[in-house]
Design a protein around this motif. Sequence first.
Motif, PDB file in Angstrom:
ATOM      1  N   LEU A 150     -45.523  21.298 -33.614  1.00  0.00           N
ATOM      2  CA  LEU A 150     -44.445  21.697 -32.707  1.00  0.00           C
ATOM      3  C   LEU A 150     -45.126  22.566 -31.730  1.00  0.00           C
ATOM      4  N   SER A 151     -46.443  22.866 -32.001  1.00  0.00           N
ATOM      5  CA  SER A 151     -47.131  23.726 -31.019  1.00  0.00           C
ATOM      6  C   SER A 151     -47.022  23.542 -29.741  1.00  0.00           C
ATOM      7  N   ILE A 152     -46.704  22.548 -29.227  1.00  0.00           N
ATOM      8  CA  ILE A 152     -46.670  22.189 -27.427  1.00  0.00           C
ATOM      9  C   ILE A 152     -45.176  21.876 -27.382  1.00  0.00           C
ATOM     10  N   THR A 153     -44.435  22.451 -26.702  1.00  0.00           N
ATOM     11  CA  THR A 153     -42.894  22.583 -26.597  1.00  0.00           C
ATOM     12  C   THR A 153     -42.427  21.777 -25.531  1.00  0.00           C
ATOM     13  N   GLU A 154     -43.391  21.436 -24.591  1.00  0.00           N
ATOM     14  CA  GLU A 154     -42.760  20.483 -23.446  1.00  0.00           C
ATOM     15  C   GLU A 154     -43.482  18.987 -23.368  1.00  0.00           C
ATOM     16  N   TYR A 195     -43.901  28.703 -27.623  1.00  0.00           N
ATOM     17  CA  TYR A 195     -43.974  28.540 -28.954  1.00  0.00           C
ATOM     18  C   TYR A 195     -43.180  29.525 -29.743  1.00  0.00           C
ATOM     19  N   GLN A 196     -43.160  30.837 -29.280  1.00  0.00           N
ATOM     20  CA  GLN A 196     -42.444  31.998 -29.916  1.00  0.00           C
ATOM     21  C   GLN A 196     -41.035  31.738 -29.952  1.00  0.00           C
ATOM     22  N   GLN A 197     -40.592  31.044 -29.071  1.00  0.00           N
ATOM     23  CA  GLN A 197     -38.937  30.936 -28.764  1.00  0.00           C
ATOM     24  C   GLN A 197     -38.311  29.696 -29.886  1.00  0.00           C
ATOM     25  N   ILE A 198     -39.207  29.106 -30.467  1.00  0.00           N
ATOM     26  CA  ILE A 198     -38.570  27.997 -31.454  1.00  0.00           C
ATOM     27  C   ILE A 198     -38.460  28.404 -32.899  1.00  0.00           C
ATOM     28  N   PRO A 199     -37.707  27.829 -33.468  1.00  0.00           N
ATOM     29  CA  PRO A 199     -37.478  28.422 -35.087  1.00  0.00           C
ATOM     30  C   PRO A 199     -38.845  28.340 -35.766  1.00  0.00           C
ATOM     31  N   GLN A 200     -39.476  27.577 -35.674  1.00  0.00           N
ATOM     32  CA  GLN A 200     -40.713  27.467 -36.462  1.00  0.00           C
ATOM     33  C   GLN A 200     -41.499  28.830 -36.527  1.00  0.00           C
ATOM     34  N   PHE A 201     -41.581  29.100 -35.190  1.00  0.00           N
ATOM     35  CA  PHE A 201     -42.337  30.405 -35.195  1.00  0.00           C
ATOM     36  C   PHE A 201     -41.494  31.550 -35.666  1.00  0.00           C
ATOM     37  N   GLN A 202     -40.079  31.653 -35.142  1.00  0.00           N
ATOM     38  CA  GLN A 202     -39.181  32.796 -35.731  1.00  0.00           C
ATOM     39  C   GLN A 202     -38.991  32.816 -37.250  1.00  0.00           C
ATOM     40  N   GLN A 221     -43.704   4.080 -28.245  1.00  0.00           N
ATOM     41  CA  GLN A 221     -44.203   5.432 -29.268  1.00  0.00           C
ATOM     42  C   GLN A 221     -44.250   6.504 -28.650  1.00  0.00           C
ATOM     43  N   GLY A 222     -44.646   6.652 -27.220  1.00  0.00           N
ATOM     44  CA  GLY A 222     -44.775   8.070 -26.688  1.00  0.00           C
ATOM     45  C   GLY A 222     -43.293   8.655 -26.539  1.00  0.00           C
ATOM     46  N   ALA A 223     -42.465   7.936 -26.140  1.00  0.00           N
ATOM     47  CA  ALA A 223     -41.092   8.335 -25.826  1.00  0.00           C
ATOM     48  C   ALA A 223     -40.433   8.818 -27.360  1.00  0.00           C
ATOM     49  N   ILE A 224     -40.601   8.038 -28.381  1.00  0.00           N
ATOM     50  CA  ILE A 224     -40.223   8.342 -29.866  1.00  0.00           C
ATOM     51  C   ILE A 224     -40.939   9.536 -30.147  1.00  0.00           C
ATOM     52  N   GLY A 225     -42.095   9.602 -29.919  1.00  0.00           N
ATOM     53  CA  GLY A 225     -42.983  10.903 -30.389  1.00  0.00           C
ATOM     54  C   GLY A 225     -42.370  12.156 -29.803  1.00  0.00           C
ATOM     55  N   TRP A 226     -41.919  12.309 -28.451  1.00  0.00           N
ATOM     56  CA  TRP A 226     -41.234  13.171 -28.114  1.00  0.00           C
ATOM     57  C   TRP A 226     -39.891  13.763 -28.603  1.00  0.00           C
ATOM     58  N   TRP A 227     -39.207  12.216 -28.879  1.00  0.00           N
ATOM     59  CA  TRP A 227     -37.785  12.464 -29.432  1.00  0.00           C
ATOM     60  C   TRP A 227     -37.934  13.294 -30.723  1.00  0.00           C
ATOM     61  N   MET A 228     -38.967  12.781 -31.524  1.00  0.00           N
ATOM     62  CA  MET A 228     -39.365  13.594 -32.863  1.00  0.00           C
ATOM     63  C   MET A 228     -39.461  14.952 -32.727  1.00  0.00           C
ATOM     64  N   VAL A 229     -40.446  15.292 -31.762  1.00  0.00           N
ATOM     65  CA  VAL A 229     -40.724  16.580 -31.698  1.00  0.00           C
ATOM     66  C   VAL A 229     -39.674  17.428 -31.132  1.00  0.00           C
ATOM     67  N   SER A 230     -38.820  16.915 -30.294  1.00  0.00           N
ATOM     68  CA  SER A 230     -37.848  17.812 -29.829  1.00  0.00           C
ATOM     69  C   SER A 230     -36.552  18.151 -30.917  1.00  0.00           C
ATOM     70  N   SER A 231     -36.587  17.219 -31.983  1.00  0.00           N
ATOM     71  CA  SER A 231     -35.704  17.576 -33.134  1.00  0.00           C
ATOM     72  C   SER A 231     -36.217  19.027 -33.995  1.00  0.00           C
ATOM     73  N   ARG A 260     -33.879  24.166 -37.799  1.00  0.00           N
ATOM     74  CA  ARG A 260     -35.042  23.209 -38.220  1.00  0.00           C
ATOM     75  C   ARG A 260     -36.361  24.034 -37.960  1.00  0.00           C
ATOM     76  N   THR A 261     -36.943  23.878 -39.110  1.00  0.00           N
ATOM     77  CA  THR A 261     -38.686  24.553 -38.851  1.00  0.00           C
ATOM     78  C   THR A 261     -39.665  23.494 -38.749  1.00  0.00           C
ATOM     79  N   ALA A 262     -39.132  22.160 -38.686  1.00  0.00           N
ATOM     80  CA  ALA A 262     -39.983  20.934 -38.835  1.00  0.00           C
ATOM     81  C   ALA A 262     -39.327  19.780 -38.074  1.00  0.00           C
ATOM     82  N   VAL A 263     -39.789  18.790 -37.764  1.00  0.00           N
ATOM     83  CA  VAL A 263     -39.090  17.438 -37.048  1.00  0.00           C
ATOM     84  C   VAL A 263     -38.139  16.957 -38.122  1.00  0.00           C
TER      85      VAL A 263
END
Length: 381
Positions: free
Chosen positions: A67-71, A94-101, A164-174, A180-183
């Motif tokens: 989740l280190s890359i948020t875009e 990255y500081q704005q997402i739940p995993q960091f906070q 697979q690339g689109a699903i990868g981003w769909w996974m990260v966005s979760s 949630r602090t992980a995908v």
Amino acid sequence: MSQKRKLFEEVSDEPGADARPAPQGGMIDRGRGGARRLIRAWLVVLFVLVVVMIAVGGLTRLTGSGLSITEWKPITGALPPMNAADWQAEFELYQQIPQFQIENRGMDLAEFKAIYWWEWGHRQLGRIIGLVWAVGFLGFLAARRIPAGWTVRLLLPGVLGGAQGAIGWWMVSSGLSGERTAVASYRLAIHLGLAFVILGVIAWYVMMLARPERDLMQARRGREARLFGLATGWLHFAFLQILIGALVAGIDAGRSYTEWPLMGGALWPPQMMVIEPWWRNFFENPGTVQFIHRMIGYLLLAFTVVVWLRGRRSAYTATRAAFSAGLIAVLAQIGLGIATVLTAAAWQVAIVHQMMAVAVWVLILRARFHAQYPLPQSVRG
């Protein structure tokens, strides 16, 4: 009046006989040629890259870097941060997402860079795979070197790779919002499952292109239909276990019960159905998910032995050897699974366990291929 032909006169003595075209062999391969060897070499490169991609993806997950890359920037994201200001901007996102906070509030910029490079490398490798596929496919297509019937086949890995690339981003966005602090584990399972599908498609094509078309057609006559059906079921069973393994990894369920063969001193863990609604336990309850993974592993072992015993009865030496290799791989994978549990999913053991799943997948696929296209042998075997 024409002369009578002598009884033993050579046909070649007939006027104009030399002008007739001689019979040509290999008619099955005529029109199906193309650059089979070059295409196979290109697919082998893609196969190796996908295997590396699975390994890097596993390490990205184990290091908590996903989740280190948020875009999602498929084109411009190929360039990493180039200066201090760029790095600071990425860190602030990255500081704005739940995993960091929730988990990493004490992380500094240097620690962020360490996890950033894992995710950037994972995404960059995906771009390289896409580029290698596109250059190879378009090059062979433009040169008209693709064998007959193979254009759609060779297009398929590219289509699946794009998905697979689109699903990868769909996974990260979760994992970028909410609590949630992980995908999401089920999205991780779909992402990993598709990677194995892509790997299987490429491996099957590599095996097909290793032999001329005429040899495949002849081998098809010796197809062992029942054994092929069992191998297909074996492959699907292994795929199910791979998906459940991804669910285990997605919620770190491998660290919930670190003993074997019992779980919390019992055959099954306590509080297996405590989450409401009940169906969420199969995705989010660590004890339940690990228990299912164990039980499916035992069933897969039993089914593997059944398939292997049937494979031993094959009339073909290479087929028997292929099924034995699959059995050995499954046994090794179960041993690694137990080691992963006992070490609380230490990353060094967990990544070997994940890569052994690749070996199991490919070797089962190879056994299935031999049942479909057995190698010819002498009467003596």
